[in-house]
Scaffold this active site. Structure first.
Site, PDB file in Angstrom:
ATOM      1  N   SER A 111       0.850  -1.192   0.000  1.00 54.12           N
ATOM      2  CA  SER A 111       0.000   0.000   0.000  1.00 54.12           C
ATOM      3  C   SER A 111       0.886   1.243   0.000  1.00 54.12           C
ATOM      4  CB  SER A 111      -0.936  -0.028   1.213  1.00 54.12           C
ATOM      5  OG  SER A 111      -1.749   1.113   1.271  1.00 54.12           O
ATOM      6  N   ASP A 115       6.381  -1.200   5.465  1.00 59.56           N
ATOM      7  CA  ASP A 115       6.632  -2.416   6.239  1.00 59.56           C
ATOM      8  C   ASP A 115       8.068  -2.405   6.768  1.00 59.56           C
ATOM      9  OD1 ASP A 115       7.496  -5.265   6.720  1.00 59.56           O
ATOM     10  OD2 ASP A 115       5.398  -5.635   6.223  1.00 59.56           O
ATOM     11  N   GLY A 183      -2.041  -1.377   5.035  1.00 63.10           N
ATOM     12  CA  GLY A 183      -1.352  -2.034   6.127  1.00 63.10           C
ATOM     13  C   GLY A 183      -1.611  -1.383   7.471  1.00 63.10           C
ATOM     14  N   TYR A 190      -1.992   3.395  15.467  1.00 54.25           N
ATOM     15  CA  TYR A 190      -2.138   4.362  16.559  1.00 54.25           C
ATOM     16  C   TYR A 190      -1.716   5.744  16.091  1.00 54.25           C
ATOM     17  CZ  TYR A 190       2.906   4.494  17.253  1.00 54.25           C
ATOM     18  OH  TYR A 190       4.255   4.684  17.070  1.00 54.25           O
ATOM     19  N   LEU A 482       2.360  -5.465  15.444  1.00 51.26           N
ATOM     20  CA  LEU A 482       2.458  -5.965  14.073  1.00 51.26           C
ATOM     21  C   LEU A 482       2.941  -4.906  13.093  1.00 51.26           C
ATOM     22  CD1 LEU A 482       1.971  -8.335  12.125  1.00 51.26           C
ATOM     23  CD2 LEU A 482      -0.358  -7.471  11.809  1.00 51.26           C
ATOM     24  N   TYR A 484       5.025  -2.663  13.530  1.00 53.72           N
ATOM     25  CA  TYR A 484       6.479  -2.519  13.639  1.00 53.72           C
ATOM     26  C   TYR A 484       7.061  -3.935  13.609  1.00 53.72           C
ATOM     27  CZ  TYR A 484       6.073   2.433  14.918  1.00 53.72           C
ATOM     28  OH  TYR A 484       5.817   3.782  14.915  1.00 53.72           O
TER      29      TYR A 484
END
Length: 545
Positions: A111, A115, A183, A190, A482, A484
């Site tokens: 996206s 990642d 993702g 957050y 997830l 990170y």
């Protein structure tokens, strides 16, 4: 041997030869077979913009590298996809899945390219990338206070288009505007509004998912278990998310921010840190007070270069300047916040202020910067994250900060975000993201650098900090996030269809008690484990179904 027997034997041998030859060709040319398969689903039309790239195409490397955010993964030795598909509609996603299955390629879905371990665009086995960059429409409906967001959109695009429709609404996603929602939302997500409204994934009310059979499912047709799983459990485990329906949240017309730098010796910084860790998670949910510590290279009075560590304390307060200054003077007088340290800004300007892509004090910018998918400087980096449930002793924090002076650091930084607020009120099983009540703050360690040859040195420095902090962070298990992603926690063999025992080691760090439910959903949604990577949710082995 009689003539008829010989003829039968000869014919069988010829058939076997051609079957073997075809199988070898199929194995040898998965790229060609993928293109042939794709053209059967989506007939080639020269009038349409190009959306499939192979290693023979002139633009292949440009497309591949364009949204790789971590320059560690741009080296010649990094595995490359055989095919990159940049869909402009759902039918292209469907064809990508069906053809990858048919010719034996794995899929990586990208996206925004953020990642942390590059798994959205790297695989150790032959693979195709589905890059969602062209699917980035944001359709806002202020009347229902919702929006449909295609999975290739960035957070900046989401914030921009909501603000265009009504400046009193926004969405509780992350700070960095170039992060892709595909993702970010599916891993939790957050940000500045977390203590008011929870995570991005807490505010998703529908989705369009293309499953392993190429079917497009919405919340109703996928069922509540699968809808639960894709909001925090990693959508790439279950299919390809094409779009999210999000619930907008109310923001004030003005918010108050400050960002103050503290340049003092380590013991002074630790005193401020200790006060911060005692109170930041207890504040009213309208205040997000973060802190970070980072290295700075400076020139001393003798003209010599040396490394120093600065501390930064930054706020977003959903209220006025006077209220914030009064609150800080009563609760955190050591910080010495004055009215002149604060700015009252529109909500969209606070988003830009903390975006990390402009210098708010000097840049002549407009909110259109949020639409720039290439904004900000790319570097090589390594990152690890911890959750803190008990106060870190001052003596330990002194040693943690001292590690920023080590030669191997590169540009080192520790970033701390307080939890509390509404995060304490949301059940750890509401979505797969479990880190709720009891978490005081998250702490992440990162190093950035310029030269590829320095990769191992700086990665090992981040590992050394992570190892050093072991006694002071969450334990049994040591929790992780997830979004990170960290392959040091363990990885499974992407060629193996069943990895439950291996996956449980890191799965419980990311998802806690929710891991087993995710495995059950995976077993039903993708029993043959087509959607997999080194840290994907495995299905149960067949005899355990």
């Amino acid at each position: 041997m009689n003539c008829s027997a010989f003829s039968f034997w000869f014919v069988c041998k010829i058939i076997f030869f051609f079957l073997s030859f075809n199988i070898q060709i199929s194995i040898a040319n998965p790229q060609e077979n993928f293109l042939k398969c794709f053209s059967e689903y989506i007939p080639n039309n020269p009038a349409n913009p190009k959306f499939i790239y192979t290693q023979h195409d002139q633009l292949y490397m440009s497309v591949l590298n364009s949204t790789i955010q971590n320059l560690r993964f741009t080296s010649d030795t990094t595995p490359k996809p055989l095919v990159i598909v940049t869909p402009s509609n759902v039918s292209h996603i469907q064809a990508s899945i069906l053809c990858s299955k048919k010719v034996g390629l794995q899929i990586r879905t990208r996206s925004g390219g953020h990642d942390a371990e590059g798994l959205s665009y790297i695989s150790q086995v032959p693979f195709a990338i589905v890059d969602l960059r062209n699917m980035h429409t944001v359709k806002v409906d202020i009347h229902s206070q919702t929006a449909w967001v295609e999975a290739g959109a960035t957070l900046g695009e989401v914030y921009y288009w909501i603000n265009e429709m009504n400046e009193n609404f926004s969405f509780p996603g992350g700070y960095c505007p170039t992060v892709g929602v595909g993702g970010h939302f599916s891993g939790g997500g957050y940000g500045a509004l977390m203590r008011n409204y929870g995570l991005a994934a807490d505010n998703i009310i529908d989705a369009h998912l293309v499953n392993v059979d190429g079917k497009v499912l919405d919340r109703k047709s996928m069922g509540e278990d699968l809808f639960w799983a894709i909001r925090g459990g990693g959508g790439e485990n279950f299919g390809i998310i094409a779009a999210w329906k999000i619930k907008l949240v109310v923001v004030p017309s003005k918010a108050t921010i400050f960002s103050v730098k503290k340049n003092m010796e380590i013991h002074g910084l630790v005193k401020l840190f200790n006060k911060w860790q005692n109170i930041a998670y207890k504040y009213d949910k309208d205040l997000m007070l973060t802190t970070h510590f980072r290295t700075r290279n400076i020139t001393d009075n003798h003209g010599k270069n040396k490394t120093t560590v600065h501390g930064y304390f930054s706020s977003i307060f959903l209220g006025g300047v006077d209220s914030l200054v009064d609150l800080m003077n009563k609760s955190f007088p050591e910080l010495g916040i004055k009215k002149t340290d604060c700015k009252e800004l529109s909500w969209i300007d606070t988003t830009i202020f903390y975006s990390g892509v402009v210098n708010y004090n000097t840049a002549n910018f407009k909110k259109e910067i949020l639409l720039d998918r290439s904004a900000g400087k790319k570097t090589a980096f390594s990152i690890k994250l911890d959750y803190v449930k008990k106060l870190i002793p001052e003596t330990a924090m002194v040693k943690i900060l001292e590690k920023l002076y080590e030669e191997e650091v590169g540009v080192g930084m520790y970033v701390l975000y307080p939890y509390g607020g509404i995060m304490d009120e949301i059940s750890e099983s509401a979505i797969p993201f479990p880190h709720r009540a009891g978490i005081m703050y998250e702490l992440w360690y990162t190093a950035t650098w310029e030269k590829q040859e320095d990769n191992e040195k700086h990665i090992n420095w981040v590992r050394s900090v992570y190892n050093f902090t072991t006694p002071y962070v969450s334990q049994n298990p040591r929790l992780a996030y997830l979004n990170y992603r960290d392959l040091d926690l363990g990885k499974t063999n992407p060629e193996s269809p069943n990895n439950y025992t291996q996956a449980r080691i890191w799965g419980e760090k990311y998802f806690g008690k929710n891991f087993n439910r995710l495995v059950k959903v995976k077993t039903k949604a993708d029993p043959n484990n087509f959607f997999r990577n080194e840290q994907s949710i495995p299905p149960l082995p067949p005899h355990h179904h």
